[in-house]
Motif scaffolding. Sequence first.
Motif: not given
Length: 522
Positions: A342-352
Amino acid sequence: MWRFDVIILAICSLAMMALGNMTTTTAPPPVITTTRTVPVQVTKELPLLLAKLIPTLAAAPVNGDGNDDDEKISLRGSRLRAVTILEDPYVMRKVSDAGETYSGFVIDILKELAGTLGFSYDLYLVPDGTYGAPKGNNTWSGLIGQVIQKQADVAVAPVTISSTREQVVDFTNPFMDLGAGLLIRKPEPEGTSLFAFLLPFNSRVWFSILGALFGTAILLYVTSRIRYRCNVGDQSYDNDAKFNFKNSLWLTYWSIVRKGGEPAPRSLPSRILAGAWWFFTLIVISTYTANLTAFLTVKRLVAPIKSIDDLAGQSAIPYSVTYGTFLYSFFESQVGTGSVYERMWYTMKANNRFPGSSMAGVDMVRNEEFVLIEETPFLEYAVRTDKNCGLMLLGKPFLFKGYGFATGRGSPLKKPLSVGILKLQESGRMSELRDRWWPKDGCPLDGQSSNVKSASALGLDIFLGVFYLLAGAAVMAIIITAVQVIYTRYCKGEDKMQSLKERRASFINNRQRRESINPNLH
């Protein structure tokens, strides 16, 4: 096995036959008729009729619908509409004057199945170029959407089997196992130390060798001094008097660098000590030489990330997954779980920075600091076939799954295709097809090169420490010479200079005298 109603019918028929036999000795029974029923007369032909009727009823289908679930389904003569996606090395397209042709691992499997099961197919590419993910309103994109909408009979591609997709389509048996891995650009070899020639031994070993050198020199000096002062042995031969501390230290030094020198040990204790020291230096120099070759010719890589936890715990290097893939849906589904994913998903989504295809993700890894999270079969292919061998895999795979072909829910295609895949695996043909597209002698997966021929030439930076050491010794020699000259010329006064002049005049006189005695010197 006969059905229960058939057995009841047989029992009733036997009872009626018994009643018919009883009437042969008595008066004929009355016939009872109704307006709704027709009297049935029991005759001798009834047992023969039952004998023909019972096997027929027993063979009737149990479900009563006329369909047998275990009936073998054949695809021979069928023509299937198959959808696929471009993904090296599974499906690759080649455009020529004759038209488009497709090749790859999945295409080979499809051809093998078509030849074995006897069907033909029409192949087309998925319009949106994705594998398939939920879009809302019970609709899907990509390959899965084409199968659900019945635009295609089967999706022949490396489609990852997941629980979410299993709810809307059926999958064949997996034709390949896989896990998720990390791809990164090969880092630069760790910086060469100024004193790289010291790398074969650690500091403790170097200090131990230095201590042994001084210890042996001191012991050699002490034993020689004791023997000389006590007048032990033959002093004219044993030369113990020559082993002062300076000469003893010089002997231990030139022994370790494999060069001869004076004085040579002659007494028994000196030779025992020197022999043990020479054997010690033989082992040390041989080990040092072997390790120095490895340290100077093989460059070692230090990866900044070694596991999925390291990747999640840092923010210096961006990372992401390919858009529309199983991994994209997996990380997206981790919202609310509180896991590291989940933490990785939010990081990837922020970088887009989601690449549109797996090969686009590989290009991002080549051109910048970026980590691609992708399925291991594709990553292994990308690393093995990289022209410059500039890629490497990180850590161990995680999230193990399988690839399968997707068919519609309840489709009769699933079973024959699964059986065909199992036959390819059992015969070893599947392994042969995989070896055709995944080279075994390509670039190393971990980025390390074990081939001596591929080791880079040694640069000047390797030997800078040796040059500095030589330059330092030269400067020290010059300084000591200058100090001795200055001390001799200015500190010891005219007496010293007069003595030097007298020695020089004496040398010239001796030379002239020899020349006058021997005329052949002229």
